[in-house]
Design a protein around this motif. Sequence first.
Motif, PDB file in Angstrom:
ATOM      1  N   GLY A 287     -43.278 111.850 -16.441  1.00  0.00           N
ATOM      2  CA  GLY A 287     -41.916 111.253 -16.588  1.00  0.00           C
ATOM      3  C   GLY A 287     -41.994 109.753 -16.542  1.00  0.00           C
TER       4      GLY A 287
ATOM      5  N   ARG B 173     -34.522 104.596 -27.052  1.00  0.00           N
ATOM      6  CA  ARG B 173     -33.137 104.139 -26.250  1.00  0.00           C
ATOM      7  C   ARG B 173     -32.797 102.953 -26.354  1.00  0.00           C
ATOM      8  NH1 ARG B 173     -31.488 108.557 -22.730  1.00  0.00           N
ATOM      9  NH2 ARG B 173     -32.357 110.385 -23.178  1.00  0.00           N
TER      10      ARG B 173
ATOM     11  N   ARG C  81     -37.303 114.911 -22.872  1.00  0.00           N
ATOM     12  CA  ARG C  81     -35.672 114.964 -22.812  1.00  0.00           C
ATOM     13  C   ARG C  81     -35.595 114.562 -21.498  1.00  0.00           C
ATOM     14  NH1 ARG C  81     -35.786 118.813 -19.028  1.00  0.00           N
ATOM     15  NH2 ARG C  81     -37.215 120.462 -19.142  1.00  0.00           N
ATOM     16  N   ARG C  82     -34.070 114.363 -21.023  1.00  0.00           N
ATOM     17  CA  ARG C  82     -33.748 114.061 -19.660  1.00  0.00           C
ATOM     18  C   ARG C  82     -34.249 115.063 -18.529  1.00  0.00           C
ATOM     19  NH1 ARG C  82     -28.690 110.246 -19.807  1.00  0.00           N
ATOM     20  NH2 ARG C  82     -29.056 110.024 -17.187  1.00  0.00           N
ATOM     21  N   ALA C  83     -34.483 114.460 -17.528  1.00  0.00           N
ATOM     22  CA  ALA C  83     -34.885 115.316 -16.281  1.00  0.00           C
ATOM     23  C   ALA C  83     -33.780 116.237 -15.948  1.00  0.00           C
ATOM     24  CB  ALA C  83     -35.532 114.723 -15.237  1.00  0.00           C
TER      25      ALA C  83
ATOM     26  N   CYS D  12     -38.273 105.545 -24.597  1.00  0.00           N
ATOM     27  CA  CYS D  12     -37.703 104.669 -23.995  1.00  0.00           C
ATOM     28  C   CYS D  12     -37.346 103.429 -25.072  1.00  0.00           C
ATOM     29  CB  CYS D  12     -38.510 104.053 -22.847  1.00  0.00           C
ATOM     30  SG  CYS D  12     -38.537 105.124 -21.438  1.00  0.00           S
TER      31      CYS D  12
ATOM     32  N   THR E 188     -38.824 106.262 -16.097  1.00  0.00           N
ATOM     33  CA  THR E 188     -37.530 106.026 -15.772  1.00  0.00           C
ATOM     34  C   THR E 188     -37.187 104.489 -16.787  1.00  0.00           C
ATOM     35  OG1 THR E 188     -37.636 106.465 -13.641  1.00  0.00           O
ATOM     36  CG2 THR E 188     -36.017 105.135 -14.130  1.00  0.00           C
TER      37      THR E 188
ATOM     38  N   TYR F  34     -36.514 117.553 -10.220  1.00  0.00           N
ATOM     39  CA  TYR F  34     -36.647 115.933  -9.562  1.00  0.00           C
ATOM     40  C   TYR F  34     -37.651 116.117  -8.523  1.00  0.00           C
ATOM     41  CZ  TYR F  34     -32.054 114.508 -11.468  1.00  0.00           C
ATOM     42  OH  TYR F  34     -31.088 114.176 -12.282  1.00  0.00           O
TER      43      TYR F  34
ATOM     44  N   ASP G 100     -31.797 106.332 -16.524  1.00  0.00           N
ATOM     45  CA  ASP G 100     -32.194 107.538 -17.162  1.00  0.00           C
ATOM     46  C   ASP G 100     -33.666 108.027 -17.048  1.00  0.00           C
ATOM     47  OD1 ASP G 100     -29.934 107.365 -18.654  1.00  0.00           O
ATOM     48  OD2 ASP G 100     -30.872 106.419 -20.399  1.00  0.00           O
ATOM     49  N   VAL G 101     -33.815 109.208 -16.293  1.00  0.00           N
ATOM     50  CA  VAL G 101     -35.257 109.822 -16.184  1.00  0.00           C
ATOM     51  C   VAL G 101     -35.482 110.779 -17.035  1.00  0.00           C
ATOM     52  CG1 VAL G 101     -36.627 111.028 -14.324  1.00  0.00           C
ATOM     53  CG2 VAL G 101     -34.850 109.321 -13.596  1.00  0.00           C
ATOM     54  N   LEU G 102     -36.748 110.628 -17.875  1.00  0.00           N
ATOM     55  CA  LEU G 102     -37.009 111.218 -19.072  1.00  0.00           C
ATOM     56  C   LEU G 102     -38.261 112.109 -18.596  1.00  0.00           C
ATOM     57  CD1 LEU G 102     -36.770 108.846 -21.822  1.00  0.00           C
ATOM     58  CD2 LEU G 102     -34.956 110.592 -21.345  1.00  0.00           C
TER      59      LEU G 102
ATOM     60  N   ALA H 246     -32.417 108.809 -10.975  1.00  0.00           N
ATOM     61  CA  ALA H 246     -31.327 109.481 -12.221  1.00  0.00           C
ATOM     62  C   ALA H 246     -30.144 109.164 -11.670  1.00  0.00           C
ATOM     63  CB  ALA H 246     -31.479 111.082 -12.246  1.00  0.00           C
TER      64      ALA H 246
END
Length: 168
Positions: A66, A112, A6-8, A109, A68, A13, A53-55, A49
Amino acid sequence: MDFVIRRAAADEYDDLGEITAQAYLGDGLLAFDDSDWYLGELRDVAKRAAAADVLVAVRDGVLLGGVTFVRSGGPMTDIAGPGEAEIRMLAVAPAARGQGAGEALVRACVDRARATEGCVRVVLSTQRTMHTAHRLYARLGFARAPERDWNPLPGRDDITLLAYELTL
């Protein structure tokens, strides 16, 4: 797979930045070790972020790693051109390696990118010594693109980054 991608969240962070920095340090991927300027970039997840998109991969509330995801034309692109997305700063905590988190992050990624209108290719850069990552990229259909290899520190031949691409 017993983790989610999911997104961070903003409160993750700092932890993700430290996982990323320690992964690069522990694997000997920084030219100047713990005094490398790039450590600041790796730790600055909030900056990433804001531009991409940081996942994250998470299991039972614990961050495993994670990545990017940068859409075409984003300010964080290194080698992506028009119609391309870029994968950056993939890192998995040492204790979580070998459990599929890295592969799941890369697949997220790619998904996406496929969902991004006009995106025809995913690109990424990797270091010569990242053999496990090379095998992962090949397994997922990425191919070497040697004409796109580049050097973030001109004058240092040992820092040339290898480019990979996946046509969607």
